[in-house]
Design a protein around this motif. Structure first.
Motif, PDB file in Angstrom:
ATOM      1  N   GLN A   1      30.417  50.276  40.075  1.00  0.00           N
ATOM      2  CA  GLN A   1      30.801  48.986  41.284  1.00  0.00           C
ATOM      3  C   GLN A   1      31.584  49.523  42.211  1.00  0.00           C
ATOM      4  OE1 GLN A   1      32.040  45.959  38.570  1.00  0.00           O
ATOM      5  NE2 GLN A   1      30.386  44.434  39.545  1.00  0.00           N
TER       6      GLN A   1
ATOM      7  N   ASN B   1      31.276  40.678  43.577  1.00  0.00           N
ATOM      8  CA  ASN B   1      31.352  41.669  42.359  1.00  0.00           C
ATOM      9  C   ASN B   1      32.957  41.528  41.856  1.00  0.00           C
ATOM     10  OD1 ASN B   1      28.617  42.254  42.326  1.00  0.00           O
ATOM     11  ND2 ASN B   1      29.195  43.844  43.890  1.00  0.00           N
TER      12      ASN B   1
ATOM     13  N   ASP C   1      33.288  39.687  38.616  1.00  0.00           N
ATOM     14  CA  ASP C   1      32.930  40.343  37.594  1.00  0.00           C
ATOM     15  C   ASP C   1      34.158  41.379  37.100  1.00  0.00           C
ATOM     16  OD1 ASP C   1      30.616  38.959  37.637  1.00  0.00           O
ATOM     17  OD2 ASP C   1      29.424  40.687  38.684  1.00  0.00           O
TER      18      ASP C   1
ATOM     19  N   GLU D   1      36.694  39.454  35.660  1.00  0.00           N
ATOM     20  CA  GLU D   1      36.240  38.573  34.658  1.00  0.00           C
ATOM     21  C   GLU D   1      36.746  37.112  34.873  1.00  0.00           C
ATOM     22  OE1 GLU D   1      37.241  40.602  30.999  1.00  0.00           O
ATOM     23  OE2 GLU D   1      35.479  42.052  31.167  1.00  0.00           O
TER      24      GLU D   1
ATOM     25  N   GLU E   1      35.835  33.302  36.402  1.00  0.00           N
ATOM     26  CA  GLU E   1      34.686  32.450  36.578  1.00  0.00           C
ATOM     27  C   GLU E   1      35.281  31.058  37.658  1.00  0.00           C
ATOM     28  OE1 GLU E   1      33.756  30.866  32.758  1.00  0.00           O
ATOM     29  OE2 GLU E   1      33.109  32.962  32.122  1.00  0.00           O
TER      30      GLU E   1
END
Lengths: 409, 208
Positions: free
Chosen positions: A82, A103, A106, A109, A111
């Motif tokens: 990534q 990205n 992600d 992590e 949300e």
């Protein structure tokens, strides 16, 4: 007696505060490593680049052009899993605006809590903490400022304000403190300003290029398709695996390009080592204060024996044994130490409570004042032992009280 | 019962002192008269187990206290010997009631609030139970000291110059208190004094 207690409390409080700070700083630094293997940006101090790109607590080392970093953005890169671009340098009321792609969510992590993730230029997704602090809601609009300080003078004069499209769930990572948008928004803000003011001096760290007045909300192109002259601040990279080549990538970048690559793990370790020296000095100081206070407990216990010799003799008359008196004085020492410990805990945790606000400003993490750690337990045991040791000699003296001599005095 | 025979003691670097024999039965009230410096306080401390004699024996109840180990002597003294000192000493941080409770605890006895209340009532200082010793008048302090000497229901009560600082009227009150208290507890009472006023009050006397 009160003085020894205050001293003792200060010593214990300082040690406990150091533990608290160290633990939370390390936790925060480590939590935000987020599996990032390499940061690529402009040449300069590698530590500064890491602090700026990953922890958002320092200024950028400079910008790099898209053309230079394009190879790393290519999804077909054999080593890189990534690559998350970062465009930095603007803020809103002291909170940093970061131009990046989705990205990054992600990577950390995190949300989305409410609304939706930013897609178009001038859409912002706010971190949970910053949204609360600045009172941002879905649909809130604001203008960004140049630099990281909260200053009206630096406010960008542009037609299109940023609009909050979503708010992230709290994650305990640095994203809580950031305002996320597209990298292109950065370029648009600065291009617009140039067009209006024709002023170039202030824009060293920023992308400033062709006039482009097309601010209509539209999904931005992939960075791969953008003009290679456009600039971003840095790239966060994760590797596909830890191969020999991936380890060499950093060296290759540093030796063969105008870019700089740095490993967060190594730089943060370096930072911890730097902090450790200062911390050790402070801790020594705190330990010395505590030992001096132990000494002063010893002295006050010892001198109080003179005042209490009749009481001690009396307890012997009433059937108390020498060991009874010994235990009494030791218990007194331990109780004093316990009170000092409690006082110290109150000091350190209220101290942390007040420090937390200031620390949050400069480190962009949430610090918690009401965390109790296993170190506090060690500190308790240490305090009690110190109290006991300080009391042993006075207690021995007390146990040797000669009843008859004392009472005929 | 209190019995002492052939007691001898020597302070470090001083001559050996001998003391007269004593035999006081349970419930008897005795006066030990002597001039200052005659060694009567030393004898009192020997009898009370605060010092150990060089030779001789001291029998209290069924126990020869000169044969007890020091730890056992401490417990024995706490449980069976009550002492009223010339000056009343207390643990200053505790109330009168707590001082009495501490006396029981130090002697390894169970706390007995009922007994403490009765005792304070009999000595007329119930209202001072929750006061600190330094809030008491001198007379009240002496009563509280007597209460503490009695709180473990001892076999023997010693009083060291209980009247020397008092005027005639108060001296009489204190002696009556001591006698009544000893009688109520059926304890042997031995008053050590140089106060000649007490000569007429006690039939049984030892002169040093």
């Amino acid at each position: 007696m009160a003085l020894s207690l205050i001293l003792f409390g200060l010593g214990v409080g300082l040690i406990s505060l150091l533990f608290l700070l160290e633990k939370q700083l390390q936790d925060n630094f480590e939590r935000n490593l987020a599996g990032i293997d390499l940061v690529v940006g402009a040449k300069g101090s590698p530590l500064q680049m890491i602090l700026c790109s990953m922890y958002h607590i320092d200024a950028p080392t400079g910008n790099v052009s898209l053309g230079e970093v394009r190879p790393f953005l290519n999804p077909k890169h054999p080593l890189i899993d990534q690559a998350v671009p970062l465009a930095l340098g603007d803020s809103y009321q002291g909170s940093r605006i970061v131009g990046t792609d989705q990205n990054i969510l992600d990577l950390y992590e995190v949300e989305i809590g409410e609304g939706k993730v930013w897609e178009n230029n001038f859409e912002v997704t706010a971190g949970a903490a910053v949204a609360e602090k600045l009172g941002l809601k879905l649909g809130s609009e604001f203008n960004s400022s140049h630099g990281f300080m909260d200053s009206d003078k630096m406010e960008h004069d542009h037609a299109t304000p940023f609009r909050v499209s979503g708010i992230l769930k709290p994650s305990g990572t640095v994203l809580d403190q950031l305002l996320l948008t597209t990298p292109q928004s950065f370029w648009l803000v600065h291009d617009h300003e140039e067009a209006v003011e024709e002023e170039h001096e202030e824009h060293e760290d920023h992308a400033h290029h062709d006039h482009d007045h097309d601010h209509a909300p539209e999904p931005p192109k992939s960075l791969l398709d953008e003009d290679p002259e456009k600039e971003i601040t840095s790239l966060l990279l994760t590797f596909k695996g830890r191969s020999y080549q991936s380890l060499n990538l950093a060296r290759n970048i540093n030796e063969n390009t105008d870019l700089q690559a740095a490993s967060p793990a190594i730089e943060i370790n370096r930072l911890f080592n730097l902090m450790d020296t200062g911390e050790r000095a402070l801790r020594m100081l705190a330990i010395i204060i505590t030992i001096v206070s132990g000494l002063s407990i010893f002295i006050s216990l010892f001198s109080s024996l003179r005042d209490r010799r009749y009481e001690l003799a009396l307890m012997r008359v009433m059937g108390g044994r020498p060991t009874t008196l010994f235990n009494l004085i030791v218990i007194e020492g331990v109780l004093l130490a316990l009170m000092g410990f409690v006082f110290g805990m109150i000091l350190s945790h209220t101290g942390m409570y007040f420090l937390a606000g200031a620390l949050e400003e400069s480190y962009r993490y949430n610090f918690s004042a009401w965390v109790f750690q296993v170190e506090d337990l060690y500190l308790l045991v240490g305090s009690l032992i110190l109290g006991m040791v300080a009391a042993v000699i006075p207690a021995t003296q007390a146990s040797k009280t000669d009843i008859s001599d004392t009472l005929t005095q | 019962m209190l019995e002492a025979s052939q007691l001898e003691y020597a302070y470090p670097g001083a001559e050996r002192m001998s003391f007269p024999d004593l035999k006081c039965n349970s419930g008897e009230h005795w006066l030990l008269l002597g001039q200052s410096g005659s060694g009567k306080t030393t004898l009192l401390h020997l009898l009370a187990g605060l010092r150990s004699p060089k030779s001789g024996s001291i029998q209290i109840g069924d126990t020869d206290i000169t044969k007890l180990s020091s730890a056992n002597l401490d417990t024995f003294r706490g449980q069976n010997i009550g002492i009223v000192f010339q000056q009343a000493h207390f643990v200053r941080a505790l109330t009168v009631g707590e001082n009495l409770a501490l006396a029981r605890k130090m002697a390894g006895l169970s706390p007995n609030e009922g007994l403490i209340d009765d005792l304070l009532k009999r000595l007329n200082i119930s209202h001072k139970k929750d006061s600190r010793p330094n809030q008491l008048s001198v007379g009240e302090q002496q009563r509280a000291a007597i209460a503490r000497a009695l709180v473990n229901e001892p076999l023997v009560i010693f009083a060291d110059e209980p009247t020397s600082a008092l005027d005639d009227q108060n001296a009489e009150v204190v002696i009556d208190l001591l006698k009544d208290s000893a009688k109520a507890a059926n304890a042997t009472l031995l008053i050590v004094t140089h106060d000649q006023r007490l000569k007429e009050v006690f039939e049984k006397q030892v002169v040093m």
